[in-house]
Each structure stands twice: as structure tokens, then as C-alpha cells.
Design a protein around this motif. Structure first.
Motif, PDB file in Angstrom:
ATOM      1  N   ARG A 135       0.837  -1.208   0.000  1.00 29.43           N
ATOM      2  CA  ARG A 135       0.000   0.000   0.000  1.00 29.43           C
ATOM      3  C   ARG A 135       0.873   1.259   0.000  1.00 29.43           C
ATOM      4  NH1 ARG A 135      -4.138  -2.676   3.778  1.00 29.43           N
ATOM      5  NH2 ARG A 135      -5.901  -3.093   2.383  1.00 29.43           N
ATOM      6  N   VAL A 156      -9.924 -13.522   0.636  1.00 28.54           N
ATOM      7  CA  VAL A 156     -10.080 -12.468   1.640  1.00 28.54           C
ATOM      8  C   VAL A 156      -9.112 -11.318   1.373  1.00 28.54           C
ATOM      9  CG1 VAL A 156      -9.813 -11.899   4.079  1.00 28.54           C
ATOM     10  CG2 VAL A 156     -10.980 -14.005   3.414  1.00 28.54           C
ATOM     11  N   VAL A 157      -7.850 -11.648   1.100  1.00 22.05           N
ATOM     12  CA  VAL A 157      -6.849 -10.607   0.834  1.00 22.05           C
ATOM     13  C   VAL A 157      -7.240  -9.812  -0.413  1.00 22.05           C
ATOM     14  CG1 VAL A 157      -4.427 -10.159   0.278  1.00 22.05           C
ATOM     15  CG2 VAL A 157      -5.016 -11.885   1.995  1.00 22.05           C
ATOM     16  N   LEU A 179     -10.252  -9.185  -1.522  1.00 24.40           N
ATOM     17  CA  LEU A 179     -11.352  -8.276  -1.191  1.00 24.40           C
ATOM     18  C   LEU A 179     -10.871  -7.099  -0.353  1.00 24.40           C
ATOM     19  CD1 LEU A 179     -14.207 -10.831  -0.384  1.00 24.40           C
ATOM     20  CD2 LEU A 179     -13.910  -9.459  -2.467  1.00 24.40           C
ATOM     21  N   GLU A 180      -9.939  -7.358   0.562  1.00 24.80           N
ATOM     22  CA  GLU A 180      -9.439  -6.285   1.418  1.00 24.80           C
ATOM     23  C   GLU A 180      -8.536  -5.303   0.665  1.00 24.80           C
ATOM     24  OE1 GLU A 180      -7.728  -7.711   5.055  1.00 24.80           O
ATOM     25  OE2 GLU A 180      -9.536  -8.818   5.637  1.00 24.80           O
ATOM     26  N   THR A 181      -8.006  -5.712  -0.483  1.00 23.24           N
ATOM     27  CA  THR A 181      -7.133  -4.834  -1.271  1.00 23.24           C
ATOM     28  C   THR A 181      -7.768  -4.445  -2.606  1.00 23.24           C
ATOM     29  OG1 THR A 181      -5.999  -6.747  -2.265  1.00 23.24           O
ATOM     30  CG2 THR A 181      -5.040  -5.813  -0.251  1.00 23.24           C
TER      31      THR A 181
END
Length: 257
Positions: free
Chosen positions: A127, A165-166, A168-170
């Protein structure tokens, strides 16, 4: 976008699939961090040889990925992580009632939990850098199952779930997360299994490969570490910028059955 100069960490990369991916990355001009738990002279020599061969920076950082703190230290010590390849893994085969508890714990820790720990440290780095790729080496066994491989199948299914999951979170960041699901790949470990298989079933080499080792792989051909490296490199390209949260099977048709 060129990946030249990007820093890639590849866990479990002193041989086999991990080394094949590391070689493809180094050839593309990435800075590569090799990893294994052994941390001996041969590991450091391998990094030096790859650096010389491809004219890019290749380092080796030893870490025991069965321990979460070690997995996190690996990424922290690397200092940067544009591309994270969670590849490290072990295997044990036994009926569930005979499966050793210690083997279960080790397989879950190395094959699945280590990916959680490395990713948790790497994503903030990505990020901050404004770009990143998380590539998890799952398996055809992350999408289907075989008997006597309870821990491995559970871990690889878990890796596929973690990948989603990763992703969706990114999803709103310029970061992707995907899982590569190989079938049988020709590695030094698999090569060593061939003579034993020939002897066990009293078969010639070609028949042992086709009818035993590749019984569930419709192509009847092994994938290669170079093909896995090319797949990983594609996922780092701009062409794959909207591919996230999914699996890419490199299994000769195994999961099409």
C-alpha cells in the motif's frame, strides 16, 4: 508496466517450484529474496549464482516458516515487498486416524499459517509503495481432495480462502491476490519418487509416470517449474491487473474431471 527493479520475496525457494519462480523473476529484472529454513552456505551461493546469471540483486534470508514470528521477520528483514509468493510447503501422507498430531500442526503452520503472517506484513508495504502482488501457491488439492492427505488438503483449501479475503481487502488498491493451483510438477522431489514407484509397482519408467504418478492428470505430462514461473510473472503484469481473488490451475486438466 515493467517489473524490473521490483522486490519479490519467494518463500521455500531454494529448489523446486519456488526456485523456478525466483528464476523467472530474476530473469525479468526483479530484485529477488530467496528463502528456506536451512540457511546454509549452499543457499547463499545459490543467491549469488542467480544474481550473477541475471545481473540483478538476489539475496537469501533464512526463516523457519513454522513459526509466525519468523515468517513476519522474513518480510521485515527484506525491507521491501512488491511481490510476495507464498510457496513454502511440506507433505505427509497417512490415514486420518493414524495422522501424527505433530505432522498436522507442522503442515498447517508452514503451508497455510505462514502465508497469513507474511501477507500481514507485506500488504502495508505494498500500500505504501502504491502497487503489489500476492501470489499464493495452493494446489489442485486446494480445489479437490485425495485420501490420506488431510492436513495438506485442509491447508491448501485454507490458502485459497485466504487469497480471496486478501483480494477483497485490497480490491480498491493497486494490489492483487491470486492463487496458483498446480497439479504434479516435475521437481527434484518428484524425480526422486519415480524409481521408488517403478520398484513398488514393477513398472518401467514411462508406465510408472503415466499410470501411477499422473493417474489423475489428464494431460499425462508434468507441469514444469518454468511454466509456474511464467504464470507467476504474468500475474505481476498489467495484463493481470483485474485478475484478483481467483485461482489459476496449472494441472493438465486435473480439476476439469
Amino acid at each position: 508496466m515493467s517489473v524490473e527493479g521490483k522486490t519479490a520475496i519467494v518463500t521455500g525457494s531454494n529448489s523446486g517450484i519456488g526456485l523456478g519462480i525466483a528464476r523467472s523473476f530474476a530473469e525479468a529484472g526483479m530484485k529477488v529474496v530467496l528463502n528456506s529454513y536451512t540457511d546454509d552456505a549452499a543457499d547463499h551461493d545459490l543467491a549469488a549464482d542467480l544474481s550473477k546469471e541475471f545481473g540483478t540483486e538476489v539475496r537469501y534470508i533464512g526463516a523457519d516458516l513454522s513459526k509466525g514470528a519468523e515468517a513476519r521477520r522474513l518480510v521485515t528483514e527484506a525491507g521491501a515487498c512488491d511481490v510476495l509468493v507464498n510457496n513454502a510447503g511440506i507433505q505427509h501422507v497417512a490415514a486420518i486416524e493414524d495422522f501424527p498430531e505433530a505432522k498436522w500442526d507442522a503442515i498447517i503452520a508452514i503451508n497455510m499459517s505462514s502465508a497469513f503472517h507474511t501477507t500481514a506484513v507485506a500488504v502495508p508495504m505494498m500500500r505504501k509503495a502504491g502497487w503489489g502482488r500476492v501470489i499464493n501457491l495452493a494446489s489442485a488439492h486446494g480445489l479437490t481432495a485425495s485420501p490420506y492427505k488431510s492436513a495438506y488438503v485442509a491447508a491448501k483449501h485454507g490458502v485459497v480462502g485466504l487469497t480471496k479475503v486478501v483480494a477483497l481487502e485490497t480490491a480498491e488498491d493497486p494490489i492483487t491476490a491470486n492463487a496458483i493451483c498446480p497439479g504434479y510438477v516435475m521437481t527434484p522431489l518428484v524425480e526422486k519418487q519415480i524409481p521408488d514407484t517403478m520398484q513398488k509397482y514393477d513398472l518401467d519408467r514411462e508406465t510408472a509416470i503415466r499410470d501411477v504418478l499422473l493417474a489423475r492428470q489428464p494431460s499425462k505430462e508434468f507441469a514444469t517449474t518454468g511454466q509456474l514461473g511464467g504464470t507467476a510473472l504474468f500475474l505481476c503484469s498489467d495484463h493481470a491487473a483485474q485478475i484478483t481473488g481467483t485461482t489459476i490451475s496449472v494441472d493438465g486438466g486435473w480439476t476439469a474431471l
